[in-house]
Write an enzyme that holds these catalytic residues in place. Structure first.
Site, PDB file in Angstrom:
ATOM      1  N   GLU A 153      -1.551   7.049  -6.405  1.00  0.00           N
ATOM      2  CA  GLU A 153      -2.494   6.672  -5.347  1.00  0.00           C
ATOM      3  C   GLU A 153      -2.266   7.427  -4.035  1.00  0.00           C
ATOM      4  O   GLU A 153      -3.232   7.796  -3.357  1.00  0.00           O
ATOM      5  CB  GLU A 153      -2.420   5.155  -5.100  1.00  0.00           C
ATOM      6  CG  GLU A 153      -3.160   4.316  -6.124  1.00  0.00           C
ATOM      7  CD  GLU A 153      -2.348   4.043  -7.375  1.00  0.00           C
ATOM      8  OE1 GLU A 153      -2.811   3.257  -8.214  1.00  0.00           O
ATOM      9  OE2 GLU A 153      -1.237   4.608  -7.515  1.00  0.00           O
TER      10      GLU A 153
ATOM     11  N   GLU B 262      -0.321  -0.495 -13.528  1.00  0.00           N
ATOM     12  CA  GLU B 262      -0.195  -1.834 -12.958  1.00  0.00           C
ATOM     13  C   GLU B 262      -0.554  -2.916 -13.965  1.00  0.00           C
ATOM     14  O   GLU B 262       0.015  -4.015 -13.937  1.00  0.00           O
ATOM     15  CB  GLU B 262      -1.054  -1.921 -11.695  1.00  0.00           C
ATOM     16  CG  GLU B 262      -0.483  -1.050 -10.572  1.00  0.00           C
ATOM     17  CD  GLU B 262      -1.421  -0.843  -9.415  1.00  0.00           C
ATOM     18  OE1 GLU B 262      -0.990  -1.052  -8.260  1.00  0.00           O
ATOM     19  OE2 GLU B 262      -2.586  -0.463  -9.647  1.00  0.00           O
TER      20      GLU B 262
END
Length: 228
Positions: A102, A82
């Site tokens: 995740e 990210e």
């Protein structure tokens, strides 16, 4: 990514945007890895590497106004991926791996992965990566257009610096405004696009740098930019 590192990165990015002598920045990792995500030891102590107003790593919610290039070696996973997605360009070595794992841990990619990935690569490919949590090899990322340059192992930083030098040789106001229009125009209604960009680009057309660029072209010399 620790809280201490996030604080230092946020401070560095504030300085980067504030200094007229800095035009492009390169973000890279250490010890052969870009960033494997959040420091779990720090998390166990109750620390989150989040900066108010800037988010994870002091970057993802408010990238700098000037161009930022990610130079990726090794892993860019979870928050590390990210961070790379928050950059304007990504240079990666051919053995690098990206991923948003995740969902495999009962979490979601809240630091921009769910918001940015599908805008950088085809929607279905982004959805697959998010829902499966699988690794994305650099070679596949390059084919998808996520990576600007792919390099031999160990040379991502050098290539990113070369790219930064090319960008830095251009007119600084024109570069930052071009970045702003590209980023902000993603959700502009089509009938309004040209009118919305006008107040951003009009000062560039009237700038001293625009006149210098024209003169330098006519005189067959390298322009001298003043940022005004």
């Amino acid at each position: 990514m620790s809280l201490d590192l996030a604080e230092r990165l946020a401070a560095a990015l504030d300085e980067f945007d504030a200094r007229a002598d800095l035009r492009v920045a390169v973000l890279t990792g250490a010890a052969g890895t870009f960033c494997a995500g959040m420091d779990l030891k720090g998390f166990a102590r109750g620390e989150l590497p989040l900066i108010p107003g800037r988010g994870f790593g002091g970057l993802v919610e408010r990238p700098p106004d000037k161009p930022l290039i990610a130079a990726v070696e090794g892993y860019a996973l979870g928050g590390g991926f990210e961070l790379a997605l928050a950059c304007d360009l990504i240079v990666a070595c051919e053995t690098a791996d990206f991923g948003l794992p995740e969902v495999r841990r009962g979490l979601t990619a809240n630091a921009g992965g769910l918001l940015r990935l599908h805008r950088r690569i085809p929607y279905n490919r982004a959805m697959e990566l998010v829902l499966t949590g699988r690794m994305l090899p650099a070679t596949e990322a390059f084919e998808l257009g996520l990576i600007s340059r792919i390099t031999p192992e160990g040379s991502a930083l050098a290539t990113a610096v070369e790219l930064a030098e090319t960008i830095a040789s251009n007119a600084p106001l024109a570069v930052t405004t071009s970045k702003r229009v590209i980023r902000e125009s993603v959700d502009w209604p089509q009938p309004e696009m040209f009118q919305r960009q006008l107040p951003l680009i009009a000062p560039i057309r009237a700038s001293k740098d625009a006149q210098e660029g024209a003169r330098a072209f006519a005189e067959k010399r390298t322009p001298i930019w003043t940022g005004s």
